[in-house]
Design a protein around this motif. Structure first.
Motif, mmCIF file in Angstrom:
data_model
loop_
_atom_site.group_PDB
_atom_site.id
_atom_site.type_symbol
_atom_site.label_atom_id
_atom_site.label_comp_id
_atom_site.label_asym_id
_atom_site.label_seq_id
_atom_site.Cartn_x
_atom_site.Cartn_y
_atom_site.Cartn_z
ATOM 1 N N VAL A 132 2.360 -4.924 -13.536
ATOM 2 C CA VAL A 132 2.297 -3.348 -13.452
ATOM 3 C C VAL A 132 3.648 -3.062 -13.916
ATOM 4 O O VAL A 132 3.594 -1.940 -14.631
ATOM 5 C CB VAL A 132 2.029 -3.140 -11.902
ATOM 6 C CG1 VAL A 132 2.259 -1.485 -12.088
ATOM 7 C CG2 VAL A 132 0.513 -3.529 -11.632
ATOM 8 N N THR A 135 4.249 -2.174 -17.600
ATOM 9 C CA THR A 135 3.704 -0.759 -18.038
ATOM 10 C C THR A 135 4.538 0.236 -18.170
ATOM 11 O O THR A 135 4.111 1.517 -18.603
ATOM 12 C CB THR A 135 1.946 -0.604 -17.635
ATOM 13 O OG1 THR A 135 2.513 -0.291 -16.303
ATOM 14 C CG2 THR A 135 1.052 -1.561 -17.532
ATOM 15 N N HIS A 178 2.358 6.217 -11.490
ATOM 16 C CA HIS A 178 1.923 5.240 -12.658
ATOM 17 C C HIS A 178 1.823 3.902 -11.817
ATOM 18 O O HIS A 178 0.632 3.190 -12.081
ATOM 19 C CB HIS A 178 3.209 5.049 -13.428
ATOM 20 C CG HIS A 178 2.619 3.996 -14.764
ATOM 21 N ND1 HIS A 178 2.098 4.696 -15.766
ATOM 22 C CD2 HIS A 178 2.435 2.734 -14.991
ATOM 23 C CE1 HIS A 178 1.853 3.812 -16.831
ATOM 24 N NE2 HIS A 178 2.224 2.736 -16.132
ATOM 25 N N VAL A 179 2.527 3.409 -10.767
ATOM 26 C CA VAL A 179 2.324 2.010 -10.381
ATOM 27 C C VAL A 179 1.203 2.148 -9.318
ATOM 28 O O VAL A 179 0.554 1.398 -9.265
ATOM 29 C CB VAL A 179 3.528 1.937 -9.521
ATOM 30 C CG1 VAL A 179 3.626 0.704 -8.424
ATOM 31 C CG2 VAL A 179 4.713 1.420 -10.225
ATOM 32 N N ALA A 181 -1.338 3.711 -9.567
ATOM 33 C CA ALA A 181 -2.711 3.975 -10.088
ATOM 34 C C ALA A 181 -2.926 2.556 -10.521
ATOM 35 O O ALA A 181 -4.139 2.335 -10.900
ATOM 36 C CB ALA A 181 -2.704 4.888 -11.164
ATOM 37 N N ARG A 182 -2.073 1.519 -10.799
ATOM 38 C CA ARG A 182 -2.324 0.289 -11.243
ATOM 39 C C ARG A 182 -1.954 -0.805 -10.432
ATOM 40 O O ARG A 182 -2.453 -2.026 -10.673
ATOM 41 C CB ARG A 182 -1.455 0.013 -12.412
ATOM 42 C CG ARG A 182 -1.928 1.044 -13.832
ATOM 43 C CD ARG A 182 -0.665 1.031 -14.652
ATOM 44 N NE ARG A 182 -1.186 1.933 -15.648
ATOM 45 C CZ ARG A 182 -1.187 3.361 -16.142
ATOM 46 N NH1 ARG A 182 -0.743 4.088 -14.646
ATOM 47 N NH2 ARG A 182 -1.657 3.882 -16.857
ATOM 48 N N ARG A 183 -1.614 -0.665 -9.066
ATOM 49 C CA ARG A 183 -1.210 -1.832 -8.038
ATOM 50 C C ARG A 183 -2.459 -2.486 -7.455
ATOM 51 O O ARG A 183 -3.478 -1.413 -7.489
ATOM 52 C CB ARG A 183 -0.301 -1.383 -7.183
ATOM 53 C CG ARG A 183 -0.645 -0.534 -6.104
ATOM 54 C CD ARG A 183 0.447 0.097 -5.308
ATOM 55 N NE ARG A 183 1.447 -0.971 -5.204
ATOM 56 C CZ ARG A 183 2.783 -0.780 -4.610
ATOM 57 N NH1 ARG A 183 3.253 0.580 -4.413
ATOM 58 N NH2 ARG A 183 3.688 -1.714 -4.249
ATOM 59 N N ARG A 185 -5.504 -2.777 -5.231
ATOM 60 C CA ARG A 185 -6.106 -1.936 -4.394
ATOM 61 C C ARG A 185 -5.945 -2.503 -2.884
ATOM 62 O O ARG A 185 -6.774 -3.359 -2.524
ATOM 63 C CB ARG A 185 -7.631 -1.723 -4.560
ATOM 64 C CG ARG A 185 -7.657 -1.162 -5.884
ATOM 65 C CD ARG A 185 -9.150 -0.599 -6.272
ATOM 66 N NE ARG A 185 -9.941 -1.845 -6.233
ATOM 67 C CZ ARG A 185 -10.016 -2.441 -7.255
ATOM 68 N NH1 ARG A 185 -9.702 -2.209 -8.495
ATOM 69 N NH2 ARG A 185 -11.005 -3.769 -7.401
ATOM 70 N N ARG A 285 -4.467 -12.296 -8.766
ATOM 71 C CA ARG A 285 -4.553 -10.880 -8.209
ATOM 72 C C ARG A 285 -5.744 -10.723 -7.439
ATOM 73 O O ARG A 285 -6.758 -11.033 -8.146
ATOM 74 C CB ARG A 285 -4.310 -9.656 -9.310
ATOM 75 C CG ARG A 285 -4.574 -8.364 -9.056
ATOM 76 C CD ARG A 285 -4.546 -7.388 -9.842
ATOM 77 N NE ARG A 285 -5.153 -6.092 -9.560
ATOM 78 C CZ ARG A 285 -4.574 -4.595 -9.954
ATOM 79 N NH1 ARG A 285 -3.609 -4.771 -10.767
ATOM 80 N NH2 ARG A 285 -5.332 -3.796 -9.589
ATOM 81 N N ASP A 287 -8.330 -8.135 -5.381
ATOM 82 C CA ASP A 287 -8.633 -6.663 -4.871
ATOM 83 C C ASP A 287 -9.875 -6.734 -4.138
ATOM 84 O O ASP A 287 -10.998 -7.468 -4.423
ATOM 85 C CB ASP A 287 -9.014 -5.763 -6.062
ATOM 86 C CG ASP A 287 -7.578 -5.413 -6.675
ATOM 87 O OD1 ASP A 287 -6.830 -4.848 -6.540
ATOM 88 O OD2 ASP A 287 -7.422 -6.299 -7.888
#
Length: 314
Positions: A132, A135, A178-179, A181-183, A185, A285, A287
């Motif tokens: 993340v 980005t 930003h983080v 929205a992308r880390r 869940r 990763r 989720d």
């Protein structure tokens, strides 16, 4: 590589200088006391242990020339030097990535168990979070790491990144959004990660395609990093079916293979050995209980920090 290693060794030797009384001089004492923190700051921003070590070398050289009588807070001062050197290094790293063969992934670290006990630190150094971080812009990375991970105040961060406190607040807000929205869940415990990884390992080891599909999210993504040195996929593989077939088809043909779990970047990960030599470190990763990302690092230059534990600190 050998010259870089000798320079880092020289820096460590220099930072071990002692006064005639047998104690390290004040500059050395301060640097050594905060060295693990400085490494962690640089590594989180760079995703590269080798580059973080080079940053620490530059930090030491500059710190050794500082008049300590003018320094109120050695920790903040050292972090400021490290951040500035890291931002400079990020520009070099960016140019390197442009010519990198295939996907660039962060360098995995074999970490001590106590790192996982600090939940926020463990989350910030996980492979998923480092991806993340990739980005973000360099300034956003620096501000996010210093504020959200290490809790520095805005004035201190402003000094480190060369911007006004008001600008730093705006950057922090932008980076945080930003983080978020992308880390991954929701928080995932080490136990959940280990269970998912054990199921993944058993399926791969036994060639159980359905077992692998059961633990992979439908949109799972596999990324590989061979650095042009080791064979690896050059583009992301997307979809549970494609990922499962590629992994089982590829690994089933390898002799002398062993799959073991280890604590990598404060999270359980899979270490793949061939004839007892590390060939791949695969982080995941997760989720909602399923594996959504697989990060397979095969570049030998990125596996050197898997030989001994790296100490990370806040």
């Amino acid at each position: 590589m050998d010259s870089d290693r000798s320079e880092r060794t020289h820096t460590q030797d220099t930072a071990g200088q002692r006064t005639d009384g047998g104690r390290a001089d004040p500059a050395t004492e301060a640097f050594v006391a905060h060295r693990n923190l400085l490494f962690t700051v640089a590594y989180e921003m760079l995703g590269s242990a080798a580059d973080a070590e080079d940053v620490l070398q530059e930090t030491w050289l500059r710190w050794a020339d500082v008049d300590l009588g003018t320094v109120r807070d050695p920790r903040a001062y050292l972090v400021r030097i490290t951040t500035r050197q890291t931002l400079t290094r990020l520009r070099t790293l960016g140019r390197r990535k442009e010519s990198y063969v295939g996907t660039w992934l962060p360098e995995p670290l074999l970490t001590a168990p106590d790192v996982a006990e600090d939940v926020e630190l463990a989350d910030s150094v996980s492979m998923a979070m480092l991806m993340v971080m990739e980005t973000l812009t360099p300034s956003e990375r620096a501000v996010f790491v210093l504020r959200d991970v290490f809790a520095f105040d805005y004035d201190e961060i402003a000094d480190a990144v060369g911007k006004s406190p008001a600008a730093v607040r705006q950057i922090a807000h932008r980076a945080r959004s930003h983080v978020a929205a992308r880390r991954p869940r929701g928080a995932v415990s080490a136990t959940e990660t280990r269970e998912a990884l054990d199921a993944f390992r058993r399926a791969v080891a036994t060639g159980d395609v359905q077992g692998l599909l059961d633990i992979l999210a439908p949109d799972a993504v596999l990324l590989g990093d061979g650095g042009g040195v080791k064979q690896a996929i050059l583009r992301p593989v997307v979809g549970a079916g494609k990922v499962a077939r590629l992994l089982i088809g590829g690994l089933s043909r390898v002799t002398g293979l062993s799959l073991r779990t280890a604590q990598v970047n404060a999270r359980p990960a899979l270490v793949i050995r061939v004839d007892d030599e590390i060939e791949t470190v695969m982080a995941v990763r997760i989720d909602d209980g399923l594996i959504t990302g697989l990060y397979a690092v095969r570049n030998p230059e990125k596996l050197s920090h898997m030989q001994q534990e790296t100490t990370l600190r806040r």
